[in-house]
Design a protein around this motif. Structure first.
Motif, PDB file in Angstrom:
ATOM      1  N   SER A  42       2.585 -16.797  19.771  1.00  0.00           N
ATOM      2  CA  SER A  42       2.736 -16.806  21.263  1.00  0.00           C
ATOM      3  C   SER A  42       3.432 -15.442  21.939  1.00  0.00           C
ATOM      4  CB  SER A  42       3.525 -18.114  21.857  1.00  0.00           C
ATOM      5  OG  SER A  42       4.575 -17.918  21.194  1.00  0.00           O
ATOM      6  N   ASN A  43       3.407 -15.300  23.129  1.00  0.00           N
ATOM      7  CA  ASN A  43       3.958 -13.993  23.733  1.00  0.00           C
ATOM      8  C   ASN A  43       3.691 -12.699  23.076  1.00  0.00           C
ATOM      9  OD1 ASN A  43       5.884 -15.887  25.055  1.00  0.00           O
ATOM     10  ND2 ASN A  43       7.262 -16.196  23.254  1.00  0.00           N
ATOM     11  N   VAL A  54      -2.922 -16.187  38.882  1.00  0.00           N
ATOM     12  CA  VAL A  54      -2.119 -16.115  39.743  1.00  0.00           C
ATOM     13  C   VAL A  54      -2.249 -15.098  41.251  1.00  0.00           C
ATOM     14  CG1 VAL A  54       0.451 -16.134  40.519  1.00  0.00           C
ATOM     15  CG2 VAL A  54      -0.163 -16.943  38.245  1.00  0.00           C
ATOM     16  N   GLY A  55      -2.459 -15.631  42.201  1.00  0.00           N
ATOM     17  CA  GLY A  55      -2.512 -14.740  43.400  1.00  0.00           C
ATOM     18  C   GLY A  55      -1.767 -15.069  44.541  1.00  0.00           C
ATOM     19  N   GLN A  56      -0.540 -14.763  44.572  1.00  0.00           N
ATOM     20  CA  GLN A  56       0.452 -14.955  45.697  1.00  0.00           C
ATOM     21  C   GLN A  56      -0.068 -14.390  46.971  1.00  0.00           C
ATOM     22  OE1 GLN A  56       4.627 -15.588  44.721  1.00  0.00           O
ATOM     23  NE2 GLN A  56       4.119 -14.370  42.981  1.00  0.00           N
ATOM     24  N   ARG A  57      -0.479 -13.270  46.922  1.00  0.00           N
ATOM     25  CA  ARG A  57      -0.709 -12.276  48.296  1.00  0.00           C
ATOM     26  C   ARG A  57      -2.322 -12.603  48.749  1.00  0.00           C
ATOM     27  NH1 ARG A  57       1.828  -8.923  44.273  1.00  0.00           N
ATOM     28  NH2 ARG A  57       3.710  -7.943  45.013  1.00  0.00           N
ATOM     29  N   GLY A  58      -2.873 -13.835  48.507  1.00  0.00           N
ATOM     30  CA  GLY A  58      -4.129 -13.977  48.948  1.00  0.00           C
ATOM     31  C   GLY A  58      -5.538 -13.922  48.114  1.00  0.00           C
ATOM     32  N   SER A  59      -6.299 -13.641  48.713  1.00  0.00           N
ATOM     33  CA  SER A  59      -7.756 -13.553  47.643  1.00  0.00           C
ATOM     34  C   SER A  59      -8.444 -12.604  48.057  1.00  0.00           C
ATOM     35  CB  SER A  59      -8.304 -14.825  47.885  1.00  0.00           C
ATOM     36  OG  SER A  59      -8.901 -15.149  49.192  1.00  0.00           O
ATOM     37  N   SER A  60      -8.349 -11.537  48.909  1.00  0.00           N
ATOM     38  CA  SER A  60      -8.970 -10.469  49.262  1.00  0.00           C
ATOM     39  C   SER A  60      -8.141  -9.211  49.947  1.00  0.00           C
ATOM     40  CB  SER A  60     -10.398 -10.847  50.184  1.00  0.00           C
ATOM     41  OG  SER A  60      -9.852 -11.295  51.547  1.00  0.00           O
ATOM     42  N   TRP A  61      -8.553  -7.974  49.435  1.00  0.00           N
ATOM     43  CA  TRP A  61      -7.872  -6.942  49.742  1.00  0.00           C
ATOM     44  C   TRP A  61      -8.698  -5.829  50.199  1.00  0.00           C
ATOM     45  CZ3 TRP A  61      -7.531  -9.982  45.532  1.00  0.00           C
ATOM     46  CH2 TRP A  61      -6.330 -10.733  45.305  1.00  0.00           C
ATOM     47  N   GLU A 263      -1.860 -19.249  28.417  1.00  0.00           N
ATOM     48  CA  GLU A 263      -0.594 -19.728  28.362  1.00  0.00           C
ATOM     49  C   GLU A 263      -0.747 -20.856  29.766  1.00  0.00           C
ATOM     50  OE1 GLU A 263       1.966 -16.683  28.813  1.00  0.00           O
ATOM     51  OE2 GLU A 263       1.322 -15.981  30.977  1.00  0.00           O
ATOM     52  N   PRO A 264       0.237 -21.785  29.497  1.00  0.00           N
ATOM     53  CA  PRO A 264       0.476 -22.827  30.846  1.00  0.00           C
ATOM     54  C   PRO A 264       0.600 -22.170  32.164  1.00  0.00           C
ATOM     55  CG  PRO A 264       1.630 -23.501  28.986  1.00  0.00           C
ATOM     56  CD  PRO A 264       1.181 -22.151  28.689  1.00  0.00           C
ATOM     57  N   TYR A 265       0.058 -22.426  33.199  1.00  0.00           N
ATOM     58  CA  TYR A 265       0.091 -21.988  34.426  1.00  0.00           C
ATOM     59  C   TYR A 265       1.553 -21.812  34.837  1.00  0.00           C
ATOM     60  CZ  TYR A 265      -0.102 -21.007  39.510  1.00  0.00           C
ATOM     61  OH  TYR A 265      -0.030 -20.359  40.751  1.00  0.00           O
ATOM     62  N   GLU A 266       2.495 -22.593  34.512  1.00  0.00           N
ATOM     63  CA  GLU A 266       3.936 -22.503  35.061  1.00  0.00           C
ATOM     64  C   GLU A 266       4.418 -21.251  34.295  1.00  0.00           C
ATOM     65  OE1 GLU A 266       3.635 -25.851  32.313  1.00  0.00           O
ATOM     66  OE2 GLU A 266       2.669 -25.057  33.925  1.00  0.00           O
ATOM     67  N   ARG A 267       3.990 -21.147  33.126  1.00  0.00           N
ATOM     68  CA  ARG A 267       4.491 -19.832  32.349  1.00  0.00           C
ATOM     69  C   ARG A 267       4.171 -18.609  32.780  1.00  0.00           C
ATOM     70  NH1 ARG A 267       7.842 -16.499  29.335  1.00  0.00           N
ATOM     71  NH2 ARG A 267       6.682 -15.449  27.625  1.00  0.00           N
ATOM     72  N   THR A 268       2.842 -18.589  33.406  1.00  0.00           N
ATOM     73  CA  THR A 268       2.329 -17.392  33.982  1.00  0.00           C
ATOM     74  C   THR A 268       3.001 -16.988  35.240  1.00  0.00           C
ATOM     75  OG1 THR A 268       0.019 -17.592  32.889  1.00  0.00           O
ATOM     76  CG2 THR A 268       0.311 -16.072  34.799  1.00  0.00           C
ATOM     77  N   ILE A 269       3.238 -18.177  36.216  1.00  0.00           N
ATOM     78  CA  ILE A 269       3.791 -17.821  37.549  1.00  0.00           C
ATOM     79  C   ILE A 269       5.187 -17.430  37.272  1.00  0.00           C
ATOM     80  CG2 ILE A 269       4.335 -20.251  37.845  1.00  0.00           C
ATOM     81  CD1 ILE A 269       3.479 -17.899  40.421  1.00  0.00           C
TER      82      ILE A 269
END
Length: 377
Positions: A42-43, A54-61, A263-269
């Protein structure tokens, strides 16, 4: 010191027949007889959000003003000329993945000599100390990724240091159009140059979508320049409506690639929030606080993870998207939010209304739009 001996028996392993390679050790258990994959299972991936989840800024740019724009978390485009390609977060990926990052060319553009069009990830220096870059002990690493394009031919990428005066170009071939292909590149890291190992840019991975003659170099060796491509490589932005997609990006120590580290989503975010945190959506967050006077509230937010450094603030330009709630009522703000204090642990905001607050009374700040806390490399 006593030692424990464990006898291992054959067993089904992930529904495949067991072989000696299924076992991580034999005989007496000690660090020396565990294989290297078991010790670092791991790691091991130095790339964050390599599976584009993970895409906090949306889905298109679009490639807007300035040189670079962040898209999916940790992934940034670069463009000497704006408007030559767009990018999107799409549900199209090889087996075992769900998402990919997709670029689409906007025209048939002839790339100028000093121009570049790229997507890249900057790796924090504290995460590459063990690579021993710039020393005689520099490690060997392997990059692996899945790629799909409407174009075929030779494509390029590169590794660069923070000063962009040391580079290593690698090439990969796309053989079949519109088909996911896995690529692997093994690189012995640089034994010279300056490589930062604190909370700054340590190493940057580039994928070229088009680069001019001034950025042409030789693949397969380190050079004292900023080169991104080789002669004869595909210039993606040179074909109108061309597409290029990537996912499953992994960079690890060693001369062979291993299976992608899901990895688990919570780890990536959590890893992404170290660099960027977008707080948005009506009533999704209330920042508690109190009123300094009848027009100004002071509100507190503690980061869910320690950020890389003191963040800067990004907010919507629509002032009415921010509301102060108090005494069973709420009022839209009359000016843009301002930091009062900020550090890597948390922030306090000032919010302003025209009147109506009770000095010393409790209040909460609500955001209908978004608040960005930015500590990118």
């Amino acid at each position: 010191m006593s030692r424990t001996t464990v006898k291992l028996s054959a067993r089904d392993y992930n529904n495949t027949a067991s072989t000696a390679s299924n076992f991580i050790g034999s005989g007496s258990i000690s660090p020396t007889n565990l294989n290297s994959q078991a010790q670092s299972s791991s790691n091991r991936n130095l790339i964050i959000n390599g599976d584009m989840t993970v895409g906090q800024r949306g889905s298109s740019w679009t490639t807007a003003s300035g040189y670079g724009d962040y898209t999916l978390d940790r992934w940034m485009t670069g463009h000497t000329v704006t408007g030559k390609f767009s990018s999107a977060w799409v549900e199209d990926a090889p087996t075992g993945f769900k998402y990919s990052w997709k670029a689409t060319s906007a025209s048939a553009y002839t790339v100028g000599a000093g121009e570049e069009f790229i997507v890249r990830q900057k790796i924090e220096g504290s995460n590459i100390r063990h690579l021993a870059l710039g020393t005689a002990s520099a490690k060997t690493v392997t990059l692996s990724f899945w790629v799909k394009s409407s174009l075929t031919g030779t494509f390029t990428g590169a590794f660069l240091n923070s000063a962009e005066n040391r580079c290593y170009i690698f090439t990969y071939a796309i053989s079949s159009a519109a088909t996911w292909e896995k690529k692997e590149v093994t690189v012995t890291l640089d034994t010279t140059g300056t490589w930062l190992t604190a909370s700054n840019i340590g190493l940057t991975l580039y994928f070229s979508l088009g680069a001019g003659a001034n950025l042409v170099g030789t693949a397969g060796s380190w050079a004292g320049a900023k080169d991104l491509t080789v002669s004869g490589a595909v210039n993606f932005v040179g074909t109108n409506a061309a597409t290029w997609q990537i996912t499953g990006v992994q960079l690890e120590v060693g001369n062979t690639s291993t299976e992608f580290e899901h990895e688990p989503y919570e780890r990536t975010i959590s890893r992404c929030l170290r660099y960027f945190h977008r707080i948005g959506g009506y009533n999704c967050r209330e920042f508690p606080g109190y009123n300094e006077n009848t027009t100004k509230g002071l509100h507190v937010f503690r980061h869910p993870v320690r950020m890389r450094g003191t963040p800067t603030l990004g907010v919507s330009s629509t002032v009415s998207n921010y509301i102060i709630a108090y005494s069973n009522t709420q009022t839209a703000c009359s000016s843009i939010l301002l930091f009062n204090t900020t550090n890597a642990e948390g922030v306090t905001f000032y919010s302003t209304v025209s009147s109506g607050l009770t000095a010393g009374g409790a209040s909460a700040l609500r955001n209908i739009d978004y608040i960005d806390l930015i500590a990118e490399l």
